[in-house]
Each structure stands twice: as C-alpha cells, then as structure tokens.
Design a protein around this motif. Structure first.
Motif, PDB file in Angstrom:
ATOM      1  N   MET A  92       0.934  -1.237   0.039  1.00 45.93           N
ATOM      2  CA  MET A  92      -0.219   0.068  -0.054  1.00 45.93           C
ATOM      3  C   MET A  92       0.776   1.499  -0.058  1.00 45.93           C
ATOM      4  O   MET A  92       1.873   1.237   0.819  1.00 45.93           O
ATOM      5  N   ALA A  93       0.487   2.009  -0.856  1.00 43.77           N
ATOM      6  CA  ALA A  93       1.259   3.255  -0.883  1.00 43.77           C
ATOM      7  C   ALA A  93       1.103   4.262   0.513  1.00 43.77           C
ATOM      8  O   ALA A  93       0.203   4.082   1.483  1.00 43.77           O
ATOM      9  N   ARG A  94       2.130   5.082   0.659  1.00 41.25           N
ATOM     10  CA  ARG A  94       2.040   5.834   1.947  1.00 41.25           C
ATOM     11  C   ARG A  94       0.999   6.736   1.802  1.00 41.25           C
ATOM     12  O   ARG A  94       0.655   7.680   0.957  1.00 41.25           O
ATOM     13  N   PRO A  95      -0.231   7.000   3.072  1.00 39.50           N
ATOM     14  CA  PRO A  95      -1.025   7.812   2.603  1.00 39.50           C
ATOM     15  C   PRO A  95      -0.926   9.400   2.633  1.00 39.50           C
ATOM     16  O   PRO A  95       0.328   9.560   3.518  1.00 39.50           O
ATOM     17  N   PRO A  96      -1.516  10.182   2.016  1.00 32.23           N
ATOM     18  CA  PRO A  96      -1.100  11.627   2.259  1.00 32.23           C
ATOM     19  C   PRO A  96      -1.523  12.165   3.242  1.00 32.23           C
ATOM     20  O   PRO A  96      -2.231  11.819   4.111  1.00 32.23           O
ATOM     21  N   ALA A  97      -0.693  13.162   3.482  1.00 31.08           N
ATOM     22  CA  ALA A  97      -0.880  13.962   4.913  1.00 31.08           C
ATOM     23  C   ALA A  97      -2.220  14.913   4.714  1.00 31.08           C
ATOM     24  O   ALA A  97      -2.655  15.017   3.679  1.00 31.08           O
ATOM     25  N   SER A  98      -2.459  15.466   5.972  1.00 31.34           N
ATOM     26  CA  SER A  98      -3.602  16.369   5.962  1.00 31.34           C
ATOM     27  C   SER A  98      -3.568  17.780   5.128  1.00 31.34           C
ATOM     28  O   SER A  98      -2.096  17.994   4.820  1.00 31.34           O
ATOM     29  N   GLU A  99      -4.653  18.413   4.647  1.00 30.12           N
ATOM     30  CA  GLU A  99      -4.425  19.562   4.071  1.00 30.12           C
ATOM     31  C   GLU A  99      -3.676  20.668   5.137  1.00 30.12           C
ATOM     32  O   GLU A  99      -2.861  21.490   4.594  1.00 30.12           O
ATOM     33  N   ARG A 100      -4.075  20.533   6.417  1.00 28.34           N
ATOM     34  CA  ARG A 100      -3.221  21.455   7.282  1.00 28.34           C
ATOM     35  C   ARG A 100      -1.775  21.125   7.231  1.00 28.34           C
ATOM     36  O   ARG A 100      -0.710  22.052   7.429  1.00 28.34           O
ATOM     37  N   ALA A 101      -1.215  19.942   7.133  1.00 29.82           N
ATOM     38  CA  ALA A 101       0.152  19.641   7.071  1.00 29.82           C
ATOM     39  C   ALA A 101       0.687  20.201   5.939  1.00 29.82           C
ATOM     40  O   ALA A 101       1.749  20.673   6.054  1.00 29.82           O
ATOM     41  N   LEU A 102       0.160  20.015   4.824  1.00 31.98           N
ATOM     42  CA  LEU A 102       0.512  20.792   3.471  1.00 31.98           C
ATOM     43  C   LEU A 102       0.547  22.305   3.871  1.00 31.98           C
ATOM     44  O   LEU A 102       1.743  22.736   3.191  1.00 31.98           O
ATOM     45  N   ALA A 103      -0.175  22.946   4.344  1.00 35.33           N
ATOM     46  CA  ALA A 103      -0.089  24.425   4.787  1.00 35.33           C
ATOM     47  C   ALA A 103       1.196  24.695   5.680  1.00 35.33           C
ATOM     48  O   ALA A 103       1.780  25.544   5.499  1.00 35.33           O
ATOM     49  N   ALA A 159       3.894  22.762   5.583  1.00 35.79           N
ATOM     50  CA  ALA A 159       5.079  22.626   4.591  1.00 35.79           C
ATOM     51  C   ALA A 159       5.097  23.828   4.140  1.00 35.79           C
ATOM     52  O   ALA A 159       6.220  24.159   3.699  1.00 35.79           O
ATOM     53  N   ARG A 160       4.396  24.414   3.508  1.00 35.17           N
ATOM     54  CA  ARG A 160       4.198  25.797   2.765  1.00 35.17           C
ATOM     55  C   ARG A 160       4.550  26.895   3.505  1.00 35.17           C
ATOM     56  O   ARG A 160       5.089  28.118   2.920  1.00 35.17           O
ATOM     57  N   GLY A 161       4.634  26.772   4.649  1.00 36.09           N
ATOM     58  CA  GLY A 161       4.786  27.976   5.586  1.00 36.09           C
ATOM     59  C   GLY A 161       3.719  28.795   5.862  1.00 36.09           C
ATOM     60  O   GLY A 161       3.912  30.034   6.182  1.00 36.09           O
ATOM     61  N   GLU A 162       2.405  28.418   5.440  1.00 36.43           N
ATOM     62  CA  GLU A 162       1.267  28.957   5.532  1.00 36.43           C
ATOM     63  C   GLU A 162       0.712  29.073   7.197  1.00 36.43           C
ATOM     64  O   GLU A 162      -0.092  29.940   7.339  1.00 36.43           O
TER      65      GLU A 162
END
Length: 573
Positions: free
Chosen positions: A1-12, A14-17
């Motif tokens: 199984m592929a690694r599950p994607p992180a949450s939208e907040r985690a992406l934010a 990562a972007r520094g937002e």
C-alpha cells in the motif's frame, strides 16, 4: 500500500502558511536513503513530519545538535517471549526508541487460537505504537506437537482478512514447504501480495531453492555467515537476530560489512524481560551492530527503513515530509539511548522514562486466563525414566546462545556426563500424555525447573536432576505450575524456592515489567546458586527444547523428535 497522504493542514505547514504543532530545532536528521546526517529543523503537525527547515510552531524544542532518527522497528518478534502483556511491553520499549514491531503471535495462537489473537489485536489498537500482527502459519508447528488450538488455511485467512494481519508469519514446517505439502501451499497462497516470513535453520542448496520458490521471502534462523550469504545472494531477506538465548548478530553482521544493507534487517525474535529492562530492545541491537563495525547510518537503516520497507510500513522508516513523526532524539549517539522519543508527533518519553499517561493501562482478556488443564498431577514414578544401569539413551545436547541442539548418544548414569531429566506434559486437552527424555549441557545438578512456556505448543516443560530425587522435585514443580495457572518455578528438596506467575496463557504476566524482570532475575539466581545451573537464560533454553522444527533433537509430549528425519525416534536406540 502506498504511503497515505498528509492532511491539508500539514501541507499548509509545509508551505509555511500555518504554524506547526512542534518544531525540533537544531538537529541532525538521518536521511536513510542517502546515509547522511542532514543539519535541519524538523516541523511536525497532525502526527506527521511536514517539512525540513525553519517553520513557525506552537512549540519549539531546541535539540542542540542531537541526532534524529526514525523510530526503531523490530523486523520479527514474539510478544509472548517478553512475558509482558502488550501495554507493559510498549511501556518498556518506547522509552528505548522502539515505535513499531512485526509480531508473530503464534504462542497465543497455540494456546487460545483466533480468539486469543483477536484479543491481542484489539488491545494493540489502543496503544501509541505500530503493532503489526502477522498471521501465524504453523499452529501446530509440526504434527509432533499438541497445542491448544489449530489454524488451517481458513483460519489463516481469517487472520489476514478479518483481523488485518500484515503478512504470513514464519513458515516453520520447512520440510512440508520443500515437499510441496498442499496445506502449507494453501496457507502461503492466502497471503496473496502480503509478505511470507520464513524459518529455515540449516537449509541450503536445492532445499533452500525449493523453499524460496514456494514463496517464502525471509529468514531469521541463520546462525552462520555462510547461511546468511547464500540467502542474500538468492534474493532472500535475512533478519539478524539478537535475542536472549539465541544471539547471532556477531556471527552474521560481517555480511553487512561485505555487501551493504540490502535485504537485511535487525530483529529480537525472543527477548526476556530482564534483557529488555537491562539492555534495551532494538536500540541494543543497533548499538551492537555499531560496536561490530557497521557505520552508524547503516546500523540505523537496519532497524528503521529496511524493516519498514519489508513489512509494508509505508508510513514509517524515514523522517521525510509525509512520514509519521516517530522520532528518536539522541543527545549522545554512541549510547543509542534516546533523550526524547516521539510517536506520531507526540512526546512519549524523555531520558528513558515514559511520560505520565502516554501508554494507557489495558486489562488483559479473560480468554487468556485459566489455560493450564492437566488431566492429573503426575507423581514421581510417572516422571522417572527408570532405566537399567548402563543404558545408553538419545539425549538433547544444548549450547549457550543457540537454539539449535545436538542429538547425542550417552550413558544415562555416567556421572561424567552433564545430564538432567526432561519431561513434557500435555496441558491443553487433559490427555495425560507425558514425553520423557534427557538434556545434556544445562548444568542442572539438583532440584527441578519447570515452565508452561514451551515453544510452540506450550505444554509443561520440566527438567530435573538425574538422581533419584529428581522426579520428586519435578512433580512438585508441575503441581505448583497448576496452582499458579501457568508460570515458571525452581524447586529443591520438595520446596518452591522461586517462581514467576504467568497467568495469561501460561505465557505472560499481568504485572509491570520491573516486577516481572525482578522475579525472572531471582529465578535465574536461584537456578544458579541453589540448583547449580551455569547456563545463560536457562528458562528460555528450556522453553525451546520442545520446538520440533529446529535441529537436531527435541522432546514433545508425543516423544523424541529427530528433526532432520522429521520423525519420532525412540529414547533407547
């Protein structure tokens, strides 16, 4: 199984937002893929690593140049060998840096079947830990053993499909695999795309070829470098074992020095509670690998990225963005004792101590209690070999730090031979069946040792002095185990000198790890000081004398087993 994607907040984050939950500032992060220590901050949110580099965060921990590694992973182990229920095991190993294991519950399965394994799986889900359960493939381990339950292909399918087992656990019936036994093949087929673990001591050449061709992918039973080299050359994974009784790391680690880390991972297999408390868990394996010349980056890969890759723990094994934030922080890397441990982004341990409330206490299940069901309590006469003077017998020869035994021919009454009596009593179905034999090399000079831990069927194992008083002490030891509902005892002159109650399946305690470790340490002291045993981990060794799939000679309730011939053999040749 592929690694599950992180949450939208985690992406934010990562972007520094948005700010992270936690920033580990000023550390050196292990990049497993490139074997580098990368100076960078580590931002964590929603339980995952979000980013490398400086980010705003609700909490900042300055680690001041410490080494950061992924949480450590045991490639193959048995919870039951730790003698701890799962909450106490996790509470013991988390502070030492272990955050995940691949566990074969075949000890529980041998005693309590699918209900026992289901109870373990339910308990494990409530803990801050990745407890990957493998579907036990050989219950019983062979036709010469008498367990409390039996798992055929359908039951294996239940473990895989209904309980979410991550793969098929060690396939110990290697003669059956090599011969193409249809039942074993059906179990392997049920694994589908999941991993199939092996158990093939001494197998080489055409037999190993057949074992691999049948679908088996790993082995933790290598004891020689030649075995490990042949397996790796043929594409098989080698799990380098460092347990309490069987310690193979020193012999096998040169394969890593010669050929790198591909197809190799570290495992403990069977570790006693005293070993866990005194030396540690996977951190001890990493420490020993480094001590034997493995670069620290490679040693950690053997206990992080490699076992994660093999077992499909796609969310573990690295500290890159998107991976679960299981993090070990080492102030002094050479000690391999973490100053901080995070599991899924939450600080669970500091300076070797579990944080309050980090691991919830779990009530052990009733299905594992009251599992010692002897037909009757045997008297001394039933445990006495009663051989004529000068009789030569087949005896099991043991050696320190090895699970393998030798098939010996020795005079039973020769005082120059370090021989003790051995018996195995069926304890699940009340058959009253007793197997009698002898063991050479254990060093037992007086009294008796007994245990309801007897791999893998877990019948009562009892060892007694060769003299006429031996059977009487053996009978007392068995009676005490029945009273305790399972455990381990040391007896001398009819008196129980030390004991470790194991009321959960006759395998595990319901007490905290320090209590269990202290009781086990006392047992071993008494065995040495009062009974004359000078053998390391004597109870662990005793427990394996009934495992009829490791060469050369074993004893079960059905009699002596010649493992090479895979047949019962008489005591007197």
């Amino acid at each position: 199984m592929a690694r599950p994607p992180a949450s939208e907040r985690a992406l934010a984050v990562a972007r520094g937002e948005q700010p992270a939950d936690l920033l580990l500032r000023g550390g050196r992060v292990l990049a497993c893929a490139t074997r580098q220590w990368v100076p960078t901050d580590l931002a964590i949110a929603d339980g995952v690593v979000c980013a490398w580099g400086t980010r705003d965060a609700a909490e900042v921990i300055d680690v001041d140049g410490a080494a950061l590694t992924p949480g450590l992973i045991d490639a193959h182990m048995h919870l039951e060998s730790t003698k701890l229920w799962v909450d106490q095991f996790v509470a013991t190993v988390l502070p030492r840096g272990t955050t995940a294991v691949a566990a074969d519950p075949h000890e529980i399965a041998n005693v309590a079947g699918i209900p026992g394994v289901a109870a373990l799986a339910e308990a494990a889900r409530r803990l801050p830990f990745t407890f990957g359960i493998c579907a036990s493939s050989c219950v019983p381990a062979s036709p010469f053993e008498s367990p409390g339950a039996s798992l055929g292909p359908e039951e294996v399918g239940v473990l895989l499909e209904d309980l979410g087992a991550i793969g098929l656990a060690e396939v110990m019936d290697f003669p059956g695999v090599v011969a193409g036994d249809p039942t074993i093949r059906a179990k392997i087929a049920r694994a589908g795309r999941r991993r199939v673990d092996g158990h093939a001591p001494g197998l080489h050449g055409p037999q190993l070829d057949a074992y691999l061709a049948a679908g088996v992918e790993s082995d933790h039973e290598c004891t020689t470098l030649a075995e490990a080299e042949e397996r790796r050359a043929k594409g098989m994974w080698v799990f380098v074992r460092q347990g309490s009784a069987s310690q193979n790391l020193a012999a096998l680690i040169p394969t890593v020095l010669r050929h790198g880390t591909d197809l190799v991972a570290l495992c403990t297999d069977d570790r006693e509670p005293t070993t866990l408390v005194e030396l540690g868990h996977m951190n001890d394996c990493v420490r020993l690998a480094i001590r034997h010349g493995v670069p620290d980056t490679d040693a950690f890969v053997l206990a992080t990225a490699n076992p994660a890759a093999y077992h499909g723990f796609t969310h573990l094994g690295h500290l890159g963005p998107g991976y679960q934030a299981d993090v070990c922080v080492f102030d002094r890397l050479e000690t391999v004792e973490p100053a901080l441990v995070l599991q899924a982004g939450r600080l669970v341990a500091r300076d070797g101590r579990l944080r309050p409330g980090a691991v919830p206490a779990l009530e052990p299940p009733d299905v594992l209690r009251e599992t010692v069901r002897l037909d009757h309590l045997p008297g001394p006469a039933e445990l006495d070999l009663a051989l004529p003077p000068g009789t030569t017998i087949r005896a099991i020869g043991v050696e320190p730090h090895s699970l393998s035994t030798r098939a010996l021919l020795v005079p039973f009454d020769d005082p120059a031979v370090d021989l003790a009596r051995l018996a195995v009593l069926e304890r699940h179905h009340g058959t009253g069946r007793v197997g009698l034999g002898a063991v050479v090399g254990l060093g037992l000079r007086a009294g008796a040792l007994a245990s309801t831990v007897g791999h893998d069927a877990h019948n009562v194992m009892v060892c007694g002095a060769r003299g006429p008083e031996g059977p009487a002490d053996m009978a007392v030891a068995v009676a005490r185990l029945a009273e305790l509902g399972g455990g381990q005892v040391a007896v001398l002159d009819g008196q129980v000198l030390a004991e470790l109650p194991l009321p959960l399946g006759g395998l595990m305690s319901d007490q905290p790890a320090p209590t269990v470790a202290e009781a086990q340490a006392r047992l071993e002291r008494v065995a040495a000081e009062a009974l004359g045993v000078r053998f390391p981990a004597p109870f662990m060794t005793l427990s394996f004398l009934g495992l009829s799939v490791i060469p050369e000679l074993r004893l079960t309730d059905r009699g002596l087993v010649d493992v090479g011939a895979f047949a019962l053999t008489p005591l007197v040749p």
